[in-house]
Design a protein around this motif. Structure first.
Motif, PDB file in Angstrom:
ATOM      1  N   GLU A  21       0.819  -1.211   0.000  1.00 20.29           N
ATOM      2  CA  GLU A  21       0.000   0.000   0.000  1.00 20.29           C
ATOM      3  C   GLU A  21       0.855   1.265   0.000  1.00 20.29           C
ATOM      4  OE1 GLU A  21       0.151  -1.560   4.272  1.00 20.29           O
ATOM      5  OE2 GLU A  21      -0.121  -2.422   2.285  1.00 20.29           O
ATOM      6  N   GLU A  22       2.025   1.229   0.622  1.00 15.85           N
ATOM      7  CA  GLU A  22       2.909   2.389   0.617  1.00 15.85           C
ATOM      8  C   GLU A  22       3.571   2.567  -0.756  1.00 15.85           C
ATOM      9  OE1 GLU A  22       5.550   2.187   3.972  1.00 15.85           O
ATOM     10  OE2 GLU A  22       3.867   2.013   5.364  1.00 15.85           O
ATOM     11  N   VAL A  23       3.930   1.472  -1.389  1.00 15.34           N
ATOM     12  CA  VAL A  23       4.498   1.535  -2.738  1.00 15.34           C
ATOM     13  C   VAL A  23       3.450   2.084  -3.702  1.00 15.34           C
ATOM     14  CG1 VAL A  23       5.381   0.164  -4.675  1.00 15.34           C
ATOM     15  CG2 VAL A  23       6.184  -0.296  -2.349  1.00 15.34           C
ATOM     16  N   LEU A  24       2.241   1.577  -3.633  1.00 14.04           N
ATOM     17  CA  LEU A  24       1.177   2.059  -4.514  1.00 14.04           C
ATOM     18  C   LEU A  24       0.873   3.534  -4.268  1.00 14.04           C
ATOM     19  CD1 LEU A  24      -1.205  -1.023  -4.479  1.00 14.04           C
ATOM     20  CD2 LEU A  24       0.271  -0.262  -6.364  1.00 14.04           C
ATOM     21  N   HIS A  25       0.874   3.941  -3.009  1.00 15.89           N
ATOM     22  CA  HIS A  25       0.667   5.361  -2.686  1.00 15.89           C
ATOM     23  C   HIS A  25       1.768   6.213  -3.314  1.00 15.89           C
ATOM     24  CE1 HIS A  25      -0.050   9.087  -0.580  1.00 15.89           C
ATOM     25  NE2 HIS A  25       1.203   9.048  -0.166  1.00 15.89           N
ATOM     26  N   ALA A  26       3.010   5.768  -3.172  1.00 15.26           N
ATOM     27  CA  ALA A  26       4.140   6.521  -3.734  1.00 15.26           C
ATOM     28  C   ALA A  26       4.019   6.644  -5.243  1.00 15.26           C
ATOM     29  CB  ALA A  26       5.459   5.852  -3.354  1.00 15.26           C
ATOM     30  N   LEU A  27       3.576   5.586  -5.889  1.00 17.28           N
ATOM     31  CA  LEU A  27       3.466   5.584  -7.351  1.00 17.28           C
ATOM     32  C   LEU A  27       2.202   6.268  -7.865  1.00 17.28           C
ATOM     33  CD1 LEU A  27       4.681   1.937  -8.028  1.00 17.28           C
ATOM     34  CD2 LEU A  27       5.991   4.066  -8.311  1.00 17.28           C
ATOM     35  N   LEU A  33       5.602   9.412  -9.986  1.00 21.89           N
ATOM     36  CA  LEU A  33       5.622   8.420 -11.061  1.00 21.89           C
ATOM     37  C   LEU A  33       6.583   8.852 -12.168  1.00 21.89           C
ATOM     38  CD1 LEU A  33       4.599   5.783 -12.229  1.00 21.89           C
ATOM     39  CD2 LEU A  33       2.622   7.029 -13.131  1.00 21.89           C
ATOM     40  N   SER A  34       6.630  10.134 -12.481  1.00 25.90           N
ATOM     41  CA  SER A  34       7.563  10.596 -13.515  1.00 25.90           C
ATOM     42  C   SER A  34       9.007  10.404 -13.070  1.00 25.90           C
ATOM     43  CB  SER A  34       7.289  12.057 -13.878  1.00 25.90           C
ATOM     44  OG  SER A  34       7.702  12.941 -12.860  1.00 25.90           O
ATOM     45  N   ILE A  35       9.282  10.594 -11.798  1.00 26.06           N
ATOM     46  CA  ILE A  35      10.628  10.358 -11.260  1.00 26.06           C
ATOM     47  C   ILE A  35      10.989   8.882 -11.407  1.00 26.06           C
ATOM     48  CG2 ILE A  35      11.985  10.293  -9.119  1.00 26.06           C
ATOM     49  CD1 ILE A  35      10.399  12.880  -8.298  1.00 26.06           C
ATOM     50  N   VAL A  36      10.078   8.003 -11.038  1.00 22.20           N
ATOM     51  CA  VAL A  36      10.320   6.563 -11.128  1.00 22.20           C
ATOM     52  C   VAL A  36      10.497   6.139 -12.583  1.00 22.20           C
ATOM     53  CG1 VAL A  36       9.285   4.285 -10.717  1.00 22.20           C
ATOM     54  CG2 VAL A  36       9.202   6.038  -8.936  1.00 22.20           C
ATOM     55  N   ARG A  37       9.697   6.698 -13.478  1.00 20.26           N
ATOM     56  CA  ARG A  37       9.837   6.368 -14.904  1.00 20.26           C
ATOM     57  C   ARG A  37      11.219   6.755 -15.412  1.00 20.26           C
ATOM     58  NH1 ARG A  37       5.238   8.709 -18.363  1.00 20.26           N
ATOM     59  NH2 ARG A  37       6.032   7.201 -19.866  1.00 20.26           N
ATOM     60  N   VAL A  66       8.984  10.572   0.136  1.00 23.64           N
ATOM     61  CA  VAL A  66       7.912   9.566   0.040  1.00 23.64           C
ATOM     62  C   VAL A  66       8.412   8.339  -0.714  1.00 23.64           C
ATOM     63  CG1 VAL A  66       5.638   9.064  -0.963  1.00 23.64           C
ATOM     64  CG2 VAL A  66       6.018  11.213   0.276  1.00 23.64           C
ATOM     65  N   LEU A  67       9.111   8.553  -1.819  1.00 25.35           N
ATOM     66  CA  LEU A  67       9.647   7.428  -2.596  1.00 25.35           C
ATOM     67  C   LEU A  67      10.657   6.624  -1.787  1.00 25.35           C
ATOM     68  CD1 LEU A  67      10.046   9.196  -6.050  1.00 25.35           C
ATOM     69  CD2 LEU A  67       8.482   7.303  -5.526  1.00 25.35           C
ATOM     70  N   ARG A  68      11.519   7.308  -1.025  1.00 24.97           N
ATOM     71  CA  ARG A  68      12.530   6.612  -0.215  1.00 24.97           C
ATOM     72  C   ARG A  68      11.875   5.865   0.939  1.00 24.97           C
ATOM     73  NH1 ARG A  68      14.646   8.577   4.239  1.00 24.97           N
ATOM     74  NH2 ARG A  68      14.293  10.732   3.634  1.00 24.97           N
ATOM     75  N   GLU A  69      10.986   6.514   1.662  1.00 21.00           N
ATOM     76  CA  GLU A  69      10.372   5.893   2.840  1.00 21.00           C
ATOM     77  C   GLU A  69       9.437   4.737   2.477  1.00 21.00           C
ATOM     78  OE1 GLU A  69       8.667   9.159   5.033  1.00 21.00           O
ATOM     79  OE2 GLU A  69      10.633   9.745   5.843  1.00 21.00           O
ATOM     80  N   SER A  70       8.913   4.742   1.258  1.00 16.94           N
ATOM     81  CA  SER A  70       8.051   3.639   0.820  1.00 16.94           C
ATOM     82  C   SER A  70       8.871   2.453   0.317  1.00 16.94           C
ATOM     83  CB  SER A  70       7.104   4.108  -0.287  1.00 16.94           C
ATOM     84  OG  SER A  70       7.832   4.400  -1.466  1.00 16.94           O
ATOM     85  N   GLY A  71      10.171   2.678   0.068  1.00 12.61           N
ATOM     86  CA  GLY A  71      11.035   1.609  -0.423  1.00 12.61           C
ATOM     87  C   GLY A  71      11.168   1.558  -1.931  1.00 12.61           C
ATOM     88  N   GLU A  90      14.593  -5.430  -5.546  1.00 13.67           N
ATOM     89  CA  GLU A  90      13.859  -5.688  -4.304  1.00 13.67           C
ATOM     90  C   GLU A  90      12.352  -5.627  -4.527  1.00 13.67           C
ATOM     91  OE1 GLU A  90      16.677  -3.824  -0.930  1.00 13.67           O
ATOM     92  OE2 GLU A  90      16.365  -2.610  -2.740  1.00 13.67           O
ATOM     93  N   LEU A  91      11.900  -4.640  -5.291  1.00 10.33           N
ATOM     94  CA  LEU A  91      10.469  -4.528  -5.563  1.00 10.33           C
ATOM     95  C   LEU A  91       9.976  -5.701  -6.405  1.00 10.33           C
ATOM     96  CD1 LEU A  91      10.221  -0.690  -6.247  1.00 10.33           C
ATOM     97  CD2 LEU A  91       9.382  -1.936  -4.237  1.00 10.33           C
ATOM     98  N   ASP A  92      10.779  -6.117  -7.392  1.00 10.41           N
ATOM     99  CA  ASP A  92      10.387  -7.266  -8.221  1.00 10.41           C
ATOM    100  C   ASP A  92      10.301  -8.548  -7.391  1.00 10.41           C
ATOM    101  OD1 ASP A  92      10.157  -5.697 -10.480  1.00 10.41           O
ATOM    102  OD2 ASP A  92      12.095  -6.295 -11.313  1.00 10.41           O
TER     103      ASP A  92
END
Length: 115
Positions: A21-27, A33-37, A66-71, A90-92
């Motif tokens: 839920e924290e990963v989904l919130h971050a994304l 999301l643009s940063i992650v992309r 938020v991105l760091r704290e969510s992992g 790790e996420l995969d």
């Protein structure tokens, strides 16, 4: 990513502490999301200043936190720069296919909206 400047080490969740839920919130945020992309396609870690985001510096700092704290990302200081790397492996391992699905959906949406 290793952090040689331990006096300025940043806290990151261990893989077992990362929650879906924290990963989904971050994304779920367009800026994050643009940063992650961008990180997903980068050949190496990127400094926070490498990203062009349509928000203030303090809001950008919040998004990276938020991105760091969510992992989702790992951050480390290198001199005065804070480098960011996607925690893809790790996420995969935790959520197989999630990151690829989200990135593919984001690409499809961008194509639909701009095409």
């Amino acid at each position: 990513m290793t952090d040689r400047d331990t006096g300025r080490a940043l806290a990151h969740p261990e893989p077992g502490q990362i929650r879906l839920e924290e990963v989904l919130h971050a994304l779920s945020d367009p800026v994050r999301l643009s940063i992650v992309r961008e990180l997903a396609t980068a050949a190496s870690e990127l400094a926070c200043s490498d990203f062009e985001v349509p928000v203030t510096k303090s809001t950008t700092t919040h998004h990276f936190r938020v991105l760091r704290e969510s992992g989702v990302v790992r951050q480390a200081y290198r001199g005065t720069a804070k480098l960011n790397g996607l925690r893809r492996d790790e996420l995969d391992a935790l959520f197989p296919g999630l990151l690829d699905s989200v990135l593919s959906a984001a690409d499809a949406e961008q194509g639909r909206l701009t095409g």
